[in-house]
Design a protein around this motif. Structure first.
Motif, mmCIF file in Angstrom:
data_model
loop_
_atom_site.group_PDB
_atom_site.id
_atom_site.type_symbol
_atom_site.label_atom_id
_atom_site.label_comp_id
_atom_site.label_asym_id
_atom_site.label_seq_id
_atom_site.Cartn_x
_atom_site.Cartn_y
_atom_site.Cartn_z
ATOM 1 N N ASP A 146 0.818 -1.211 0.000
ATOM 2 C CA ASP A 146 0.000 0.000 0.000
ATOM 3 C C ASP A 146 0.853 1.264 0.000
ATOM 4 O O ASP A 146 0.516 2.258 -0.662
ATOM 5 N N LYS A 147 1.957 1.228 0.741
ATOM 6 C CA LYS A 147 2.852 2.380 0.854
ATOM 7 C C LYS A 147 4.272 1.906 0.550
ATOM 8 O O LYS A 147 5.037 1.555 1.456
ATOM 9 N N PRO A 148 4.643 1.897 -0.737
ATOM 10 C CA PRO A 148 5.894 1.250 -1.154
ATOM 11 C C PRO A 148 7.171 1.949 -0.717
ATOM 12 O O PRO A 148 8.275 1.453 -1.018
ATOM 13 N N PHE A 149 7.056 3.069 -0.012
ATOM 14 C CA PHE A 149 8.267 3.690 0.521
ATOM 15 C C PHE A 149 8.751 2.968 1.780
ATOM 16 O O PHE A 149 9.855 3.234 2.265
ATOM 17 N N TYR A 150 7.936 2.058 2.327
ATOM 18 C CA TYR A 150 8.393 1.225 3.435
ATOM 19 C C TYR A 150 9.194 0.049 2.901
ATOM 20 O O TYR A 150 9.037 -0.362 1.751
ATOM 21 N N ARG A 151 10.012 -0.525 3.766
ATOM 22 C CA ARG A 151 10.835 -1.666 3.384
ATOM 23 C C ARG A 151 11.177 -2.483 4.625
ATOM 24 O O ARG A 151 11.146 -1.980 5.744
ATOM 25 N N THR A 152 11.486 -3.735 4.410
ATOM 26 C CA THR A 152 11.980 -4.544 5.521
ATOM 27 C C THR A 152 13.446 -4.213 5.767
ATOM 28 O O THR A 152 14.134 -3.650 4.900
ATOM 29 N N GLY A 153 13.934 -4.573 6.942
ATOM 30 C CA GLY A 153 15.327 -4.296 7.273
ATOM 31 C C GLY A 153 15.800 -5.185 8.400
ATOM 32 O O GLY A 153 14.994 -5.751 9.146
ATOM 33 N N ILE A 154 17.103 -5.306 8.527
ATOM 34 C CA ILE A 154 17.723 -6.136 9.562
ATOM 35 C C ILE A 154 18.487 -5.244 10.544
ATOM 36 O O ILE A 154 19.227 -4.348 10.133
ATOM 37 N N ILE A 155 18.288 -5.499 11.832
ATOM 38 C CA ILE A 155 19.124 -4.886 12.865
ATOM 39 C C ILE A 155 20.211 -5.914 13.163
ATOM 40 O O ILE A 155 19.933 -6.997 13.688
ATOM 41 N N GLN A 156 21.425 -5.601 12.798
ATOM 42 C CA GLN A 156 22.509 -6.580 12.784
ATOM 43 C C GLN A 156 22.840 -7.094 14.176
ATOM 44 O O GLN A 156 22.907 -6.329 15.151
ATOM 45 N N LYS A 157 23.053 -8.382 14.269
ATOM 46 C CA LYS A 157 23.366 -9.002 15.564
ATOM 47 C C LYS A 157 24.665 -8.435 16.140
ATOM 48 O O LYS A 157 25.602 -8.111 15.410
ATOM 49 N N GLY A 158 24.678 -8.311 17.465
ATOM 50 C CA GLY A 158 25.863 -7.844 18.155
ATOM 51 C C GLY A 158 26.063 -6.346 18.152
ATOM 52 O O GLY A 158 26.942 -5.829 18.852
ATOM 53 N N ARG A 159 25.253 -5.635 17.389
ATOM 54 C CA ARG A 159 25.467 -4.187 17.297
ATOM 55 C C ARG A 159 24.813 -3.435 18.451
ATOM 56 O O ARG A 159 25.340 -2.437 18.927
ATOM 57 N N TYR A 160 23.656 -3.898 18.887
ATOM 58 C CA TYR A 160 22.948 -3.229 19.985
ATOM 59 C C TYR A 160 22.494 -4.251 21.029
ATOM 60 O O TYR A 160 22.022 -5.342 20.686
ATOM 61 N N LEU A 161 22.643 -3.873 22.290
ATOM 62 C CA LEU A 161 22.118 -4.646 23.419
ATOM 63 C C LEU A 161 22.556 -6.111 23.390
ATOM 64 O O LEU A 161 21.820 -7.013 23.789
ATOM 65 N N SER A 162 23.765 -6.335 22.894
ATOM 66 C CA SER A 162 24.361 -7.680 22.893
ATOM 67 C C SER A 162 23.471 -8.724 22.229
ATOM 68 O O SER A 162 23.432 -9.888 22.658
ATOM 69 N N SER A 163 22.747 -8.336 21.207
ATOM 70 C CA SER A 163 21.878 -9.291 20.513
ATOM 71 C C SER A 163 22.733 -10.363 19.837
ATOM 72 O O SER A 163 23.770 -10.072 19.246
ATOM 73 N N THR A 164 22.285 -11.616 19.945
ATOM 74 C CA THR A 164 23.056 -12.737 19.394
ATOM 75 C C THR A 164 22.552 -13.187 18.026
ATOM 76 O O THR A 164 23.168 -14.031 17.381
ATOM 77 N N GLU A 165 21.418 -12.658 17.591
ATOM 78 C CA GLU A 165 20.842 -12.998 16.296
ATOM 79 C C GLU A 165 20.446 -11.719 15.557
ATOM 80 O O GLU A 165 20.148 -10.692 16.183
ATOM 81 N N ASP A 166 20.462 -11.777 14.227
ATOM 82 C CA ASP A 166 19.922 -10.665 13.441
ATOM 83 C C ASP A 166 18.442 -10.499 13.775
ATOM 84 O O ASP A 166 17.719 -11.488 13.943
ATOM 85 N N ILE A 167 18.000 -9.247 13.861
ATOM 86 C CA ILE A 167 16.616 -8.960 14.238
ATOM 87 C C ILE A 167 15.879 -8.408 13.023
ATOM 88 O O ILE A 167 16.320 -7.434 12.400
ATOM 89 N N ARG A 168 14.765 -9.032 12.683
ATOM 90 C CA ARG A 168 13.976 -8.615 11.518
ATOM 91 C C ARG A 168 12.993 -7.520 11.922
ATOM 92 O O ARG A 168 12.331 -7.612 12.946
ATOM 93 N N SER A 169 12.933 -6.492 11.094
ATOM 94 C CA SER A 169 11.998 -5.402 11.359
ATOM 95 C C SER A 169 11.656 -4.725 10.034
ATOM 96 O O SER A 169 11.899 -5.273 8.957
ATOM 97 N N PHE A 170 11.112 -3.530 10.108
ATOM 98 C CA PHE A 170 10.789 -2.772 8.895
ATOM 99 C C PHE A 170 10.811 -1.296 9.240
ATOM 100 O O PHE A 170 10.917 -0.905 10.403
#
Length: 352
Positions: A258-282
């Motif tokens: 509906d609004k093609p200016f949005y996109r999915t994206g990854i918050i890379q693992k280990g970059r914030y808050l000691s995340s151990t896995e890539d985090i999927r978001s948009f």
């Protein structure tokens, strides 16, 4: 006084005439040599000017020197300029006031290429939102997508909330009511068929206050932009353990359609808050745009330099680390591609 015989006067006249003629010839020769030097210098200067004219100069509109767009613009120019002797394209950049300013200046031919947030790219092309006064800029063309800026859904480390659906009947904050992340979440809630009534309470507040209140146990969840996470997490108390949740809801697909200016994206693992896995978001993303009149050859070569040196390019700034080559012609792009970019993507088999 001795008077020459009249019989010798013609000979003297002849000698004098010859002498004057030789002198004039020498003067002409000197003048002619001088002219040759002058003509030669002018030709050299003219040749240099012609070479300069053949060198296509691209001026990039970026963003604040302290922001992300400016250093990425520098990275693009370095890639382009190192082969300028072969493709005859020179790249330079200026710091600017950001997306809206860039798009207005591009329309007035003050820049050749600019960075623009994906939603403002859409609004400039369609003449909507803040661009309504100028009307549609239908000559706007996309060159490639850059980094995503996905939203970060954050809860306490020991929270029982594991997904977006589990925010129902919780006390949350999505930032100020007019903040970017609040607008993004409102669109997602609408796509899900939710309203504010699905939550116990939505508290509008600043990013810093969101951090303080979730750490104090006054909020169940908060929402921040990835681009602001690093600064906001600097104020995180040592005894406050947080984590970022995936936002992988089926409604996201419908929202992007509906609004093609949005996109999915990854918050890379280990970059914030000691995340151990890539985090999927948009969320939204950065895009690189030009006008249709910008040289197709120049745009072709800019895209070629980025794609053929993709590993080097993505290593030049942390925000480019999650960039995916096959997404360059698509992610967050809601306007037609520039002919020069389209030509290269087809040759590289990156465009369907």
């Amino acid at each position: 006084m001795k008077i020459l015989p009249t019989s010798k006067l013609p000979l003297l006249s002849v000698l004098t005439a010859i002498s004057l003629a030789l002198s004039a010839c020498d003067q002409f020769k000197v003048a002619n040599e001088a002219n040759k030097v002058e003509v030669g210098q002018t030709a050299l200067e003219r040749s240099a000017q012609n070479n300069r004219r053949k060198l296509t100069h691209l001026l990039l509109g970026t963003g604040s020197v302290k922001g992300v767009y400016f250093p990425i613009g520098g990275a693009i120019c370095r890639l382009v300029n190192r082969h300028k002797a072969s493709h005859r394209i020179r790249c330079s950049l200026e710091s600017t006031g950001g997306s809206i300013y860039n798009l207005r200046q591009l329309r007035d031919d003050k820049f050749d290429l600019v960075f623009a947030q994906s939603d403002w790219q859409y609004h400039a092309y369609h003449g909507s939102s803040t661009f309504e006064d100028k009307g549609p800029d239908t000559a706007l063309r996309a060159v490639f997508a850059l980094e995503a800026d996905p939203i970060a859904l954050i809860v306490k480390q020991n929270s029982d909330i594991a997904s977006l659906d589990q925010l129902e009947n919780r006390t949350v904050s999505f930032g100020y009511t007019r903040s970017l992340q609040h607008r993004i979440m409102n669109d997602l809630i609408g796509a899900k068929g939710w309203s504010k009534d699905n939550f116990k309470e939505i508290r509008p507040m600043s990013d810093k206050r969101q951090i303080a209140q979730i750490c104090d146990g006054l909020l169940d969840s908060i929402l921040l932009l990835t681009s602001s996470l690093e600064d906001n997490l600097k104020s995180l108390p040592e005894d406050c353990d947080l984590k970022i949740l995936d936002i992988d809801d089926p409604a996201i697909k419908a929202l992007i359609a509906d609004k093609p200016f949005y996109r999915t994206g990854i918050i890379q693992k280990g970059r914030y808050l000691s995340s151990t896995e890539d985090i999927r978001s948009f969320g939204l993303g950065a895009t690189f745009v030009a006008h249709e009149s910008t040289s197709p050859k120049a745009i072709y070569n800019v895209v070629k330099e980025v794609v053929e040196n993709f590993r080097d390019f993505t290593s030049l700034h942390p925000s480019l680390a999650t960039l995916v080559k096959k997404e360059l012609p698509y992610a967050g792009i809601s306007i037609p591609l520039h002919p020069g970019a389209e030509r290269y993507y087809k040759e590289a088999r990156l465009l369907k």
